[in-house]
Motif scaffolding. Structure first.
Motif, mmCIF file in Angstrom:
data_model
loop_
_atom_site.group_PDB
_atom_site.id
_atom_site.type_symbol
_atom_site.label_atom_id
_atom_site.label_comp_id
_atom_site.label_asym_id
_atom_site.label_seq_id
_atom_site.Cartn_x
_atom_site.Cartn_y
_atom_site.Cartn_z
ATOM 1 N N ARG A 1 18.805 -6.277 1.917
ATOM 2 C CA ARG A 1 18.580 -5.482 0.711
ATOM 3 C C ARG A 1 18.567 -3.994 1.027
ATOM 4 N N MET A 2 17.909 -3.632 2.129
ATOM 5 C CA MET A 2 17.823 -2.235 2.518
ATOM 6 C C MET A 2 19.223 -1.677 2.851
ATOM 7 N N VAL A 3 20.014 -2.430 3.573
ATOM 8 C CA VAL A 3 21.354 -1.975 3.943
ATOM 9 C C VAL A 3 22.227 -1.820 2.705
ATOM 10 N N ARG A 4 22.133 -2.777 1.812
ATOM 11 C CA ARG A 4 22.945 -2.680 0.589
ATOM 12 C C ARG A 4 22.522 -1.484 -0.262
ATOM 13 N N ARG A 5 21.225 -1.236 -0.354
ATOM 14 C CA ARG A 5 20.742 -0.086 -1.118
ATOM 15 C C ARG A 5 21.224 1.211 -0.469
ATOM 16 N N TYR A 6 21.163 1.282 0.854
ATOM 17 C CA TYR A 6 21.621 2.464 1.572
ATOM 18 C C TYR A 6 23.118 2.663 1.347
ATOM 19 N N GLN A 7 23.892 1.579 1.412
ATOM 20 C CA GLN A 7 25.333 1.686 1.217
ATOM 21 C C GLN A 7 25.665 2.119 -0.207
ATOM 22 N N ARG A 8 24.873 1.639 -1.177
ATOM 23 C CA ARG A 8 25.108 2.050 -2.556
ATOM 24 C C ARG A 8 24.846 3.541 -2.730
ATOM 25 N N ARG A 9 23.742 4.018 -2.112
ATOM 26 C CA ARG A 9 23.432 5.443 -2.182
ATOM 27 C C ARG A 9 24.497 6.278 -1.488
ATOM 28 N N ALA A 10 24.928 5.816 -0.326
ATOM 29 C CA ALA A 10 25.958 6.552 0.413
ATOM 30 C C ALA A 10 27.295 6.445 -0.296
ATOM 31 N N GLY A 11 27.529 5.332 -0.961
ATOM 32 C CA GLY A 11 28.799 5.131 -1.665
ATOM 33 C C GLY A 11 28.902 5.942 -2.931
ATOM 34 N N SER A 12 27.776 6.402 -3.490
ATOM 35 C CA SER A 12 27.827 7.177 -4.730
ATOM 36 C C SER A 12 28.450 8.542 -4.502
ATOM 37 N N SER A 13 28.497 8.996 -3.237
ATOM 38 C CA SER A 13 29.107 10.289 -2.953
ATOM 39 C C SER A 13 30.601 10.159 -2.667
ATOM 40 N N GLU A 14 31.113 8.905 -2.700
ATOM 41 C CA GLU A 14 32.551 8.720 -2.475
ATOM 42 C C GLU A 14 33.321 9.147 -3.721
ATOM 43 N N PRO A 15 34.579 9.529 -3.529
ATOM 44 C CA PRO A 15 35.370 9.900 -4.705
ATOM 45 C C PRO A 15 35.589 8.708 -5.614
ATOM 46 N N THR A 16 35.697 8.972 -6.920
ATOM 47 C CA THR A 16 35.920 7.866 -7.877
ATOM 48 C C THR A 16 37.297 7.275 -7.633
ATOM 49 N N GLY A 17 37.431 6.011 -7.929
ATOM 50 C CA GLY A 17 38.686 5.326 -7.721
ATOM 51 C C GLY A 17 38.763 4.663 -6.359
ATOM 52 N N SER A 18 37.772 4.862 -5.505
ATOM 53 C CA SER A 18 37.802 4.211 -4.190
ATOM 54 C C SER A 18 37.340 2.774 -4.323
ATOM 55 N N VAL A 19 37.767 1.986 -3.390
ATOM 56 C CA VAL A 19 37.426 0.565 -3.401
ATOM 57 C C VAL A 19 36.010 0.414 -2.853
#
Length: 169
Positions: free
Chosen positions: A147-165
Motif C-alpha cells: 500500500r505504501m509503495v503504491r501510494r508513493y508511486q501515485r504521488r510520484a506519478g502525478s508529476s508525470e506529463p499527461t498522456g503517459s501510461v
C-alpha cells in the motif's frame, strides 16, 4: 508554509528491491508461521493419541538457543521402535548436562522424515500462537508495504506529463 516537494519516481532498481523485500517478508511469514503451527499441532496430536513409550537418549542436538535429546524410542509394548527421535519438552537441556539413562512416559509423533517424542509437560499452545502471530504480522506488514509503495508511486506519478501510461506497480 511551503508546499511539499513532489516525490521522485523510484528507479527500476529501487522498485525491484522493494518488491523483493515485500515477497521476502511474506515468505518468512508463510514459511515460519506455518512451520511453527505445524510443530505445535504435531505435539498436540502426539500428546492426544500418540503411542506411549520410553526415549533412550544417545546424543544431544544443539542450536544457538537450546539443546534437545536425540535417541531411540521404544513403545511400552515393544511394537514400535524408532531411532533418531528428537525429544521436545518444557525442560531445558544444557550443553554440558549429564545424559539421562532413559526418559519415560513420552509420546511419539511418527513423522517419516523426522520423528519426534513429546514429554507430558510439552505445551503446544506457545508454538501455535507464535506461528499464528508471525503469519499475521508478516502478511500484514507485506500488505502495508504494498500500500505504501503504491501510494508513493501515485504521488510520484502525478508529476508525470499527461498522456503517459500509468505504471502497473
Amino acid at each position: 508554509m511551503t508546499a511539499p516537494k513532489p516525490a521522485k519516481p523510484l528507479s527500476k532498481g529501487g522498485r525491484v528491491f522493494i518488491w523483493f523485500m515485500i515477497v521476502f517478508v511474506a515468505l518468512i511469514g508463510l514459511g515460519g508461521g506455518v512451520a511453527l503451527i505445524a510443530d505445535g499441532v504435531a505435539g498436540r496430536d502426539a500428546l492426544a493419541d500418540g503411542p506411549v513409550g520410553t526415549l533412550i537418549p544417545t546424543d544431544r542436538r544443539c542450536s544457538e538457543e537450546s539443546c534437545s535429546w536425540i535417541g531411540e524410542f521404544v513403545s511400552e509394548d515393544g511394537a514400535i521402535t524408532r531411532t533418531g527421535v528428537e525429544l521436545r519438552d518444557a525442560g531445558q537441556v544444557g550443553r554440558t548436562g549429564p545424559m539421562p539413562a532413559s526418559i519415560d512416559n513420552v509420546r511419539l509423533h511418527d513423522h517419516p522424515d523426522r520423528p519426534a517424542a513429546y514429554a507430558i509437560d510439552y505445551d503446544p499452545v506457545p508454538k501455535i500462537a507464535g506461528g499464528a502471530f508471525l503469519l499475521v504480522f508478516c502478511l500484514a506488514t507485506a500488505a502495508l508495504l504494498v500500500r505504501m509503495v503504491r501510494r508513493y508511486q501515485r504521488r510520484a506519478g502525478s508529476s508525470e506529463p499527461t498522456g503517459s501510461v500509468p505504471r502497473p506497480w
